[in-house]
Design a protein around this motif. Structure first.
Motif, PDB file in Angstrom:
ATOM      1  N   GLY A  94       0.819  -1.050   0.231  1.00 21.18           N
ATOM      2  CA  GLY A  94      -0.040  -0.211  -0.417  1.00 21.18           C
ATOM      3  C   GLY A  94       0.660   1.249  -0.330  1.00 21.18           C
ATOM      4  O   GLY A  94       0.499   2.195  -0.251  1.00 21.18           O
ATOM      5  N   ASP A  95       2.486   1.285   0.222  1.00 21.71           N
ATOM      6  CA  ASP A  95       2.769   2.405  -0.215  1.00 21.71           C
ATOM      7  C   ASP A  95       3.594   2.783  -1.178  1.00 21.71           C
ATOM      8  O   ASP A  95       3.694   4.337  -1.334  1.00 21.71           O
ATOM      9  N   VAL A  96       3.221   2.250  -1.963  1.00 18.84           N
ATOM     10  CA  VAL A  96       3.452   2.186  -3.320  1.00 18.84           C
ATOM     11  C   VAL A  96       2.461   1.996  -4.267  1.00 18.84           C
ATOM     12  O   VAL A  96       2.125   0.929  -4.268  1.00 18.84           O
ATOM     13  N   LYS A  97       1.632   2.965  -5.160  1.00 17.98           N
ATOM     14  CA  LYS A  97       0.902   2.387  -6.111  1.00 17.98           C
ATOM     15  C   LYS A  97       1.267   1.711  -7.028  1.00 17.98           C
ATOM     16  O   LYS A  97       1.976   1.538  -7.923  1.00 17.98           O
ATOM     17  N   ASN A  98       0.524   0.455  -7.475  1.00 19.13           N
ATOM     18  CA  ASN A  98       0.386  -0.537  -8.151  1.00 19.13           C
ATOM     19  C   ASN A  98       1.911  -1.511  -8.246  1.00 19.13           C
ATOM     20  O   ASN A  98       2.480  -1.845  -9.380  1.00 19.13           O
ATOM     21  N   HIS A  99       2.671  -1.601  -6.977  1.00 21.81           N
ATOM     22  CA  HIS A  99       3.766  -2.195  -6.591  1.00 21.81           C
ATOM     23  C   HIS A  99       3.131  -2.722  -5.416  1.00 21.81           C
ATOM     24  O   HIS A  99       2.036  -2.527  -4.657  1.00 21.81           O
ATOM     25  N   LYS A 100       3.056  -4.522  -5.564  1.00 26.75           N
ATOM     26  CA  LYS A 100       2.805  -5.209  -4.709  1.00 26.75           C
ATOM     27  C   LYS A 100       4.560  -5.090  -3.511  1.00 26.75           C
ATOM     28  O   LYS A 100       5.392  -6.270  -4.352  1.00 26.75           O
ATOM     29  N   VAL A 101       3.832  -5.411  -2.199  1.00 26.83           N
ATOM     30  CA  VAL A 101       5.275  -5.367  -1.570  1.00 26.83           C
ATOM     31  C   VAL A 101       5.517  -6.730  -0.717  1.00 26.83           C
ATOM     32  O   VAL A 101       3.816  -6.915   0.135  1.00 26.83           O
TER      33      VAL A 101
END
Length: 256
Positions: free
Chosen positions: A66-73
């Motif tokens: 959720g910290d970076v849009k369109n990124h799965k962490v």
């Protein structure tokens, strides 16, 4: 056939980089660029007196879903970390590069926190045609990028020394190196300077690979803020990756 070969080679190299967990100096604010004498000594003193973050503090500051849009962490798997531990360079001088591209860290950090990040393509509109959905799917494969985020905290001047070791390795291994992990290998044919300015100092490289007759590129960026290093390695499943600026910016923002 050529595209298929490139894709297979890229996937194989990326798979090893993920198993390992997964360029001269690019930072305009590098310590090497600082003038000799008082200014440089003051910078070293400030870094050595900066706070060394604890494991609990790093775990709160490392990137999260959720910290970076369109990124799965996600957190790296135990099997990935085990593979990373056995990764070694074919040339001793290149060890800091292998450390940085394998989600390890140069030097001896007091604590570190690791994440693996996937760039997620935007989904096609619900009313998109089958052709548009197919195109979106193919574009997603071509743009698939895997990023590793290694956040590490050091005591004294450990962070500066680790970054200097990485910078020196980039120069010493400009002609390339091979990462060996058991029977698996990834060969980088070139380590070139890249530009990235952030934090107190930064080092960046573009690493070239042979992707079935075409040149693939991976990106390594390491930024120091006080006694903390934030290191990012990005590799594309189709061979060419750009610097993961969105992830880096988000991580540095969390560090404050």
């Amino acid at each position: 056939m050529r595209r298929t070969t490139v894709r297979r080679t890229a996937v194989a190299a990326s798979a090893l980089s993920l198993a390992l967990l997964v360029g001269a100096c690019g930072g305009d604010k590098s310590a090497d660029d600082a003038p000799e004498g008082k200014g440089k000594k003051e910078g070293a003193a400030a870094a050595s007196s900066a706070k060394t973050l604890s494991q609990a503090e790093l775990d709160k500051l490392v990137l999260a879903e959720g910290d970076v849009k369109n990124h799965k962490v996600i957190k790296p798997l135990k099997a990935d970390l085990a593979a990373a531990e056995i990764a070694e360079p074919d040339k001793p001088a290149c060890k800091p590069l292998v450390d940085a591209t394998s989600m390890r860290t140069p030097g001896s950090p007091a604590a570190k926190s690791l994440r693996r990040i996937s760039v997620m393509p935007e989904k096609p509109a619900e009313d998109a045609s089958p052709e548009e959905k197919l195109k979106a799917g193919l574009d997603a494969v071509g743009k698939a990028v895997i990023i590793t985020d290694t956040l590490a905290s050091y005591e004294g001047e450990g962070a500066q020394e680790a970054l200097a070791a990485l910078r020196d390795a980039g120069k010493a291994c400009a002609g390339g190196f091979t990462t060996i992990a058991g029977p698996d290998k990834v060969t980088y044919s070139k380590v070139a300077p890249a530009s990235y300015t952030a934090g107190d100092e930064a080092v960046a490289f573009t690493l070239s690979t042979d992707m079935g007759g075409e040149t693939g590129t991976a990106q390594l960026v390491t930024v120091r803020k006080g006694n903390t290093l934030a290191s990012f390695f990005a590799m594309s499943l189709m061979g060419k990756a750009d610097q993961p600026k969105e992830a880096i910016d988000a991580q540095l923002a969390k560090l404050g």
